[in-house]
Design a protein around this motif. Structure first.
Motif, PDB file in Angstrom:
ATOM      1  N   HIS A  53     -14.007   0.538  -7.571  1.00 32.41           N
ATOM      2  CA  HIS A  53     -15.182   0.961  -8.333  1.00 32.41           C
ATOM      3  C   HIS A  53     -15.642  -0.137  -9.278  1.00 32.41           C
ATOM      4  CE1 HIS A  53     -14.453   4.704  -6.542  1.00 32.41           C
ATOM      5  NE2 HIS A  53     -13.456   5.084  -7.305  1.00 32.41           N
ATOM      6  N   GLU A  54     -14.707  -0.767  -9.935  1.00 29.87           N
ATOM      7  CA  GLU A  54     -15.050  -1.811 -10.894  1.00 29.87           C
ATOM      8  C   GLU A  54     -13.846  -2.669 -11.206  1.00 29.87           C
ATOM      9  OE1 GLU A  54     -15.764  -0.432 -14.828  1.00 29.87           O
ATOM     10  OE2 GLU A  54     -14.196   1.096 -14.765  1.00 29.87           O
ATOM     11  N   ARG A  55     -14.093  -3.921 -11.454  1.00 32.92           N
ATOM     12  CA  ARG A  55     -13.011  -4.810 -11.841  1.00 32.92           C
ATOM     13  C   ARG A  55     -12.569  -4.372 -13.219  1.00 32.92           C
ATOM     14  NH1 ARG A  55     -14.894  -9.473 -14.788  1.00 32.92           N
ATOM     15  NH2 ARG A  55     -13.544 -10.870 -13.624  1.00 32.92           N
ATOM     16  N   ASN A  56     -11.351  -4.687 -13.552  1.00 28.51           N
ATOM     17  CA  ASN A  56     -10.826  -4.173 -14.801  1.00 28.51           C
ATOM     18  C   ASN A  56      -9.686  -5.051 -15.311  1.00 28.51           C
ATOM     19  OD1 ASN A  56     -10.568  -2.379 -16.903  1.00 28.51           O
ATOM     20  ND2 ASN A  56     -10.365  -0.580 -15.589  1.00 28.51           N
ATOM     21  N   TYR A  57      -9.387  -4.921 -16.582  1.00 31.14           N
ATOM     22  CA  TYR A  57      -8.260  -5.690 -17.122  1.00 31.14           C
ATOM     23  C   TYR A  57      -7.108  -4.717 -17.307  1.00 31.14           C
ATOM     24  CZ  TYR A  57      -9.758  -3.989 -21.767  1.00 31.14           C
ATOM     25  OH  TYR A  57     -10.118  -3.219 -22.841  1.00 31.14           O
ATOM     26  N   VAL A  58      -5.918  -5.236 -17.250  1.00 35.60           N
ATOM     27  CA  VAL A  58      -4.721  -4.403 -17.205  1.00 35.60           C
ATOM     28  C   VAL A  58      -4.571  -3.315 -18.271  1.00 35.60           C
ATOM     29  CG1 VAL A  58      -3.611  -6.418 -16.221  1.00 35.60           C
ATOM     30  CG2 VAL A  58      -3.039  -5.711 -18.525  1.00 35.60           C
ATOM     31  N   SER A  59      -4.764  -3.629 -19.524  1.00 32.91           N
ATOM     32  CA  SER A  59      -4.574  -2.611 -20.552  1.00 32.91           C
ATOM     33  C   SER A  59      -5.511  -1.422 -20.350  1.00 32.91           C
ATOM     34  CB  SER A  59      -4.802  -3.204 -21.941  1.00 32.91           C
ATOM     35  OG  SER A  59      -3.704  -4.001 -22.308  1.00 32.91           O
ATOM     36  N   ARG A  60      -6.749  -1.721 -20.005  1.00 37.47           N
ATOM     37  CA  ARG A  60      -7.705  -0.635 -19.806  1.00 37.47           C
ATOM     38  C   ARG A  60      -7.341   0.142 -18.555  1.00 37.47           C
ATOM     39  NH1 ARG A  60     -13.418   0.876 -18.865  1.00 37.47           N
ATOM     40  NH2 ARG A  60     -14.036  -0.929 -17.664  1.00 37.47           N
ATOM     41  N   LEU A  61      -7.000  -0.596 -17.527  1.00 36.11           N
ATOM     42  CA  LEU A  61      -6.609   0.044 -16.278  1.00 36.11           C
ATOM     43  C   LEU A  61      -5.395   0.944 -16.507  1.00 36.11           C
ATOM     44  CD1 LEU A  61      -7.153   0.252 -13.271  1.00 36.11           C
ATOM     45  CD2 LEU A  61      -5.724  -1.758 -12.911  1.00 36.11           C
ATOM     46  N   ALA A  62      -4.504   0.491 -17.349  1.00 33.71           N
ATOM     47  CA  ALA A  62      -3.305   1.276 -17.665  1.00 33.71           C
ATOM     48  C   ALA A  62      -3.714   2.592 -18.320  1.00 33.71           C
ATOM     49  CB  ALA A  62      -2.399   0.481 -18.594  1.00 33.71           C
ATOM     50  N   ARG A  63      -4.636   2.509 -19.248  1.00 31.61           N
ATOM     51  CA  ARG A  63      -5.081   3.715 -19.936  1.00 31.61           C
ATOM     52  C   ARG A  63      -5.771   4.657 -18.961  1.00 31.61           C
ATOM     53  NH1 ARG A  63      -6.254   0.070 -24.153  1.00 31.61           N
ATOM     54  NH2 ARG A  63      -8.335  -0.368 -23.358  1.00 31.61           N
ATOM     55  N   GLU A  64      -6.652   4.114 -18.164  1.00 36.55           N
ATOM     56  CA  GLU A  64      -7.423   4.955 -17.242  1.00 36.55           C
ATOM     57  C   GLU A  64      -6.585   5.606 -16.139  1.00 36.55           C
ATOM     58  OE1 GLU A  64     -11.634   2.524 -17.750  1.00 36.55           O
ATOM     59  OE2 GLU A  64     -10.607   2.546 -15.817  1.00 36.55           O
ATOM     60  N   THR A  65      -5.559   4.898 -15.714  1.00 35.98           N
ATOM     61  CA  THR A  65      -4.739   5.461 -14.636  1.00 35.98           C
ATOM     62  C   THR A  65      -3.524   6.212 -15.170  1.00 35.98           C
ATOM     63  OG1 THR A  65      -3.491   3.405 -14.469  1.00 35.98           O
ATOM     64  CG2 THR A  65      -5.379   3.648 -13.022  1.00 35.98           C
ATOM     65  N   GLY A  66      -3.265   6.044 -16.463  1.00 37.65           N
ATOM     66  CA  GLY A  66      -2.115   6.745 -17.039  1.00 37.65           C
ATOM     67  C   GLY A  66      -0.780   6.131 -16.630  1.00 37.65           C
ATOM     68  N   ILE A  67      -0.822   4.866 -16.260  1.00 39.11           N
ATOM     69  CA  ILE A  67       0.401   4.168 -15.876  1.00 39.11           C
ATOM     70  C   ILE A  67       0.808   3.244 -17.020  1.00 39.11           C
ATOM     71  CG2 ILE A  67       1.420   2.599 -14.192  1.00 39.11           C
ATOM     72  CD1 ILE A  67      -0.735   3.445 -12.226  1.00 39.11           C
ATOM     73  N   LEU A 101       0.817  -1.219   0.000  1.00 42.12           N
ATOM     74  CA  LEU A 101       0.000   0.000   0.000  1.00 42.12           C
ATOM     75  C   LEU A 101       0.848   1.267   0.000  1.00 42.12           C
ATOM     76  CD1 LEU A 101      -2.605  -1.106  -0.269  1.00 42.12           C
ATOM     77  CD2 LEU A 101      -2.890  -1.168   2.210  1.00 42.12           C
ATOM     78  N   ASN A 102       2.094   1.130   0.326  1.00 41.52           N
ATOM     79  CA  ASN A 102       2.957   2.299   0.434  1.00 41.52           C
ATOM     80  C   ASN A 102       3.442   2.810  -0.926  1.00 41.52           C
ATOM     81  OD1 ASN A 102       4.689   4.282   1.422  1.00 41.52           O
ATOM     82  ND2 ASN A 102       6.384   2.825   1.552  1.00 41.52           N
ATOM     83  N   ASN A 103       2.518   3.326  -1.700  1.00 36.18           N
ATOM     84  CA  ASN A 103       2.867   3.850  -3.019  1.00 36.18           C
ATOM     85  C   ASN A 103       1.628   4.494  -3.628  1.00 36.18           C
ATOM     86  OD1 ASN A 103       2.789   3.514  -6.062  1.00 36.18           O
ATOM     87  ND2 ASN A 103       4.954   3.163  -5.650  1.00 36.18           N
ATOM     88  N   PRO A 104       1.749   5.723  -4.066  1.00 41.76           N
ATOM     89  CA  PRO A 104       0.599   6.447  -4.621  1.00 41.76           C
ATOM     90  C   PRO A 104      -0.076   5.716  -5.779  1.00 41.76           C
ATOM     91  CG  PRO A 104       2.659   7.536  -5.171  1.00 41.76           C
ATOM     92  CD  PRO A 104       2.965   6.553  -4.101  1.00 41.76           C
ATOM     93  N   HIS A 105       0.712   5.145  -6.654  1.00 43.46           N
ATOM     94  CA  HIS A 105       0.124   4.429  -7.772  1.00 43.46           C
ATOM     95  C   HIS A 105      -0.724   3.266  -7.296  1.00 43.46           C
ATOM     96  CE1 HIS A 105       3.147   5.865 -11.044  1.00 43.46           C
ATOM     97  NE2 HIS A 105       2.183   6.728 -10.803  1.00 43.46           N
ATOM     98  N   ARG A 106      -0.164   2.536  -6.350  1.00 39.08           N
ATOM     99  CA  ARG A 106      -0.893   1.360  -5.897  1.00 39.08           C
ATOM    100  C   ARG A 106      -2.162   1.743  -5.146  1.00 39.08           C
ATOM    101  NH1 ARG A 106       4.540  -0.850  -5.556  1.00 39.08           N
ATOM    102  NH2 ARG A 106       4.767  -0.336  -3.347  1.00 39.08           N
ATOM    103  N   LEU A 107      -2.144   2.864  -4.467  1.00 38.60           N
ATOM    104  CA  LEU A 107      -3.355   3.305  -3.781  1.00 38.60           C
ATOM    105  C   LEU A 107      -4.414   3.626  -4.834  1.00 38.60           C
ATOM    106  CD1 LEU A 107      -2.213   5.667  -0.867  1.00 38.60           C
ATOM    107  CD2 LEU A 107      -2.988   3.308  -0.769  1.00 38.60           C
ATOM    108  N   ARG A 108      -3.984   4.301  -5.883  1.00 35.26           N
ATOM    109  CA  ARG A 108      -4.915   4.654  -6.955  1.00 35.26           C
ATOM    110  C   ARG A 108      -5.472   3.411  -7.626  1.00 35.26           C
ATOM    111  NH1 ARG A 108      -4.046  10.086  -7.620  1.00 35.26           N
ATOM    112  NH2 ARG A 108      -1.895  10.748  -7.348  1.00 35.26           N
ATOM    113  N   ILE A 109      -4.622   2.436  -7.788  1.00 37.94           N
ATOM    114  CA  ILE A 109      -5.046   1.193  -8.425  1.00 37.94           C
ATOM    115  C   ILE A 109      -6.115   0.512  -7.591  1.00 37.94           C
ATOM    116  CG2 ILE A 109      -4.306  -1.120  -9.053  1.00 37.94           C
ATOM    117  CD1 ILE A 109      -1.547   0.116  -9.755  1.00 37.94           C
ATOM    118  N   VAL A 110      -5.870   0.450  -6.284  1.00 38.46           N
ATOM    119  CA  VAL A 110      -6.855  -0.166  -5.391  1.00 38.46           C
ATOM    120  C   VAL A 110      -8.157   0.615  -5.482  1.00 38.46           C
ATOM    121  CG1 VAL A 110      -7.478  -0.539  -2.980  1.00 38.46           C
ATOM    122  CG2 VAL A 110      -5.198  -1.130  -3.779  1.00 38.46           C
TER     123      VAL A 110
END
Lengths: 115, 115
Positions: free
Chosen positions: A36-50, A22-31
């Motif tokens: 909100h909704e389950r997601n697959y990696v490529s889409r999650l990557a696009r939505e989070t900008g990672i 949990l000690n990471n801003p990206h990972r907090l955002r991911i959680v």
DNA sequence: GGCACGCGTCAAGAAAAGCTGACACATGCC
DNA sequence: GGCATGTGTCAGCTTTTCTTGACGCGTGCC
């Protein structure tokens, strides 16, 4: 998953792994995003900008700590997609719960590896 | 310290700082040790087997996150001693509390500096 | 075939965290 | 004075963690 007693952390090493996950801003955002909704990696990557490689690594860390789970599924058009979703974890952090967890902590600075 | 609403984490950056402060076996042990009794650094260093410079740094991290507080006191024989003690913090970690905290997180990978 | 989109991994650099060994200062005691 | 005990800080090395930019593989569609 091997633990159902999500509350009151009893295993020090596990707690440490959760904190590290949990000690990471990206990972907090991911959680947050997966809450909100389950997601697959490529889409999650696009939505989070990672970037995908990076997201992949973060997801691994979260999964290793048991905070998220993944399943490989096939979309209608036959593509393999890995879906992630959060597990309903509950961790209470207080001086006492930490003192308790500390009792089951492996030696000193030893970064635990649950391979 | 500026926050009394210890429960339900609302500030993402603060949460991140707390997680970072706790994400280390030594610091968990330190919190545990201080939970039993307040202590001054040199003695704490002896009891935990951590070198003083290192312990000093860990204590700073914990204090910066508001998990412990310190006061400089004078012993009977005139020596200045810095006593540390834990604050009665309570943090609940769940997907929802994290999702909430994430809303008040400063930009992306930005490691917050509260200088 | 060529392109779009999914999956995953690896090498290598950049940045942050952890740790040690000096060093400086102060006081009390024999 | 010399030694013990307390405080604190700094430079520099080592280890982790984070991050990016290639790659490789597969499928469906025009």
């Amino acid at each position: 998953m091997s633990r159902d007693d999500a509350d009151a952390v009893s295993d020090g090493d596990h707690l440490l792994k959760v904190l590290g996950a949990l000690n990471n801003p990206h990972r907090l955002r991911i959680v947050a995003a997966l809450t909100h909704e389950r997601n697959y990696v490529s889409r999650l990557a696009r939505e989070t900008g990672i970037s995908r490689p990076l997201l992949h690594m973060h997801l691994q860390r979260l999964e290793a700590a048991g905070l998220v789970t993944s399943t490989l599924e096939l979309s209608d058009d036959g593509k393999a997609m890995r879906f992630y979703e959060v597990t309903p974890f509950v961790y209470q952090l207080t001086p006492d719960s930490i003192a308790l967890a500390t009792e089951t902590l492996s030696r000193t600075g030893q970064r635990e590896e649950t391979r």
